[in-house]
Design an enzyme around this catalytic site. Structure first.
Site, PDB file in Angstrom:
ATOM      1  N   ASP A  56       0.816  -1.213   0.000  1.00  0.00           N
ATOM      2  CA  ASP A  56       0.000   0.000   0.000  1.00  0.00           C
ATOM      3  C   ASP A  56       0.853   1.268   0.000  1.00  0.00           C
ATOM      4  OD1 ASP A  56      -1.870  -1.965   0.311  1.00  0.00           O
ATOM      5  OD2 ASP A  56      -3.003  -0.944   1.873  1.00  0.00           O
ATOM      6  N   ARG A  78      -1.113   4.749  17.489  1.00  0.00           N
ATOM      7  CA  ARG A  78      -1.402   5.774  16.478  1.00  0.00           C
ATOM      8  C   ARG A  78      -1.065   7.196  16.922  1.00  0.00           C
ATOM      9  NH1 ARG A  78      -0.447   1.655  13.812  1.00  0.00           N
ATOM     10  NH2 ARG A  78      -2.128   0.673  12.619  1.00  0.00           N
ATOM     11  N   ASP A  91      -8.169   3.838  12.039  1.00  0.00           N
ATOM     12  CA  ASP A  91      -6.839   4.447  12.054  1.00  0.00           C
ATOM     13  C   ASP A  91      -6.805   5.798  11.368  1.00  0.00           C
ATOM     14  OD1 ASP A  91      -5.606   2.554  13.588  1.00  0.00           O
ATOM     15  OD2 ASP A  91      -4.834   1.392  11.903  1.00  0.00           O
ATOM     16  N   SER A 111      -5.013  -9.420   7.360  1.00  0.00           N
ATOM     17  CA  SER A 111      -4.430  -8.099   7.498  1.00  0.00           C
ATOM     18  C   SER A 111      -3.898  -8.007   8.916  1.00  0.00           C
ATOM     19  CB  SER A 111      -5.488  -7.021   7.250  1.00  0.00           C
ATOM     20  OG  SER A 111      -4.977  -5.744   7.548  1.00  0.00           O
TER      21      SER A 111
END
Length: 405
Positions: A16, A98, A127, A182
């Site tokens: 990605d 995060r 996220d 994932s």
């Protein structure tokens, strides 16, 4: 596309973000700075440098930072002082990483003179909210570029086609290299989503788990450990002083060896949907049990109960991305103040997926054996005092009962 001269991208070197580098160069005609964080994901981060160079990123625009100690010291430990659990089970392993990444993105943007930041979070997940709320709190005027909300690519096949078209070297192009899940990992946990996990009735496959043995195959002999706490944080294991990152690393190993820390959860995302994920948090599971144990003898009753009543709201703030909000910081001040006497040692037994408290002691303990004993207490506690206490507390109920209510 809006005018952007330089953008800092949270860059892993995977499919990605490698595509995002090229997409930013192509669509925004801007200079790209890559930032790769080592927060204990268990993978070598240095190869990201070679990948970024191959994508045409200038050497001075490649940032690779070891943030493991800062992550545990300034984010994980403060969260665990509150005994934080989201929706009764989740120890917030992804959520708590995060705000640190957002903080460093903003710092690099300031250092490099960038006018935008970018990330690879999708438009369906939490996220994107966490990254961007953190960025706006720390740099209000920053522009955020979220390619998944802008481009037309919506599948792995379309990403692979883009990579092929633009000669992007991606490791995942090798057959058999992609996990069906994932995954996201850091020093606190590893998460799994997608694949068969999208069916809530399907049991997670045993070979999915990376960090822990199954409880069934864990050792038949229990492992005993002693954790020393100082002001709410674990500072020593079996008498050996450890840094925050060292502590969590070793607890992860011990917990994983004993089948501790697995979780299968359907959670409510902030964006509105339900999502099923599996998590391994061996060290965090041990720390939560130990922290509650040392608090049980060192915290005043009402302080402990107030903390417990505030914890779900605190957990929600972290899950939803409000780490840098004034309300979270206010609560953190209260929580940290409560920890000044949370000192002592907890003995734990790790056995086949279980964390069992085997003892706790503290010089700051509020446990008084003379009062709590079932034997003669020498007059330390007058049991007759309980009669008036009970009657006063029953008064409102007696009045209501006399009225037939």
């Amino acid at each position: 596309m809006a005018s952007v001269k330089k953008v800092v991208l949270a860059y892993s070197g995977g499919l990605d973000t490698s595509i995002i580098v090229k997409w930013l160069q192509e669509n925004y005609q801007c200079e790209v700075v890559t930032f790769t964080a080592d927060i204990g994901q268990g993978e070598e981060v240095e190869p990201a440098r070679a990948k970024a160079l191959a994508m045409g990123i200038k050497p001075e625009n490649i940032y690779i930072n070891d943030l493991r100690e800062e992550f545990v010291r300034d984010f994980v430990f403060p969260m665990f002082r509150a005994n934080t659990v989201y929706e009764g089970e989740y120890l917030l392993g992804t959520s708590i990483a995060r705000p640190l990444i957002a903080k460093r993105l903003v710092e690099i943007a300031n250092e490099a003179g960038a006018d935008a930041i970018s990330h690879g979070a999708t438009g369906k997940g939490n996220d994107q909210v966490r990254f961007e709320l953190g960025a706006y709190a720390l740099k209000p005027g920053v522009k955020v570029i979220a390619p998944w909300r802008e481009w037309t690519m919506g599948s792995r096949d379309s990403l692979m086609a883009y990579a092929e078209q633009h000669n992007i070297p991606v490791d995942f192009k090798k057959a058999g290299k992609k996990s069906p899940y994932s995954m996201d990992a850091n020093l606190l946990h590893i998460s799994y989503e997608g694949g068969i996990l999208e069916e809530p009735w399907a049991e997670a496959e045993e070979d999915m788990w990376r960090w822990s043995v199954s409880p069934e195959t864990a050792p038949d002999q229990a492992t005993y450990i002693e954790l020393t706490y100082k002001q709410g944080d674990p500072v020593a294991l079996n008498g050996q002083s450890l840094s925050p990152a060292e502590m969590l690393t070793i607890l992860n190993k011990l917990g994983g060896e004993n089948g501790i820390g697995r979780l299968d959860l359907v959670e409510n995302r902030y964006v509105g949907m339900k999502s099923r994920g599996c998590y391994e948090t061996p060290g965090g599971t041990i720390m939560l049990k130990a922290h509650r144990a040392i608090e049980s003898i060192t915290l005043d009753r009402e302080v402990a109960h107030l903390k417990d009543s505030l914890m779900p709201k605190y957990a929600e703030m972290i899950y939803n991305g409000y780490w840098w909000s004034p309300e979270r910081q206010m609560l953190q001040t209260l929580i940290d103040h409560s920890q000044q006497y949370v000192n002592g040692v907890v003995r734990l037994k790790l056995y086949k997926g279980n964390v069992i408290v085997a003892g706790r002691q503290s010089d700051d303990s509020l446990f008084d054996t003379k009062i709590a004993t079932f034997d003669e207490d020498g007059g330390a506690y007058n049991q007759k005092d309980a009669e008036g206490f009970i009657k006063l507390n029953a008064l409102r109920m007696r009045i209501a009962a006399n009225k037939g209510r």
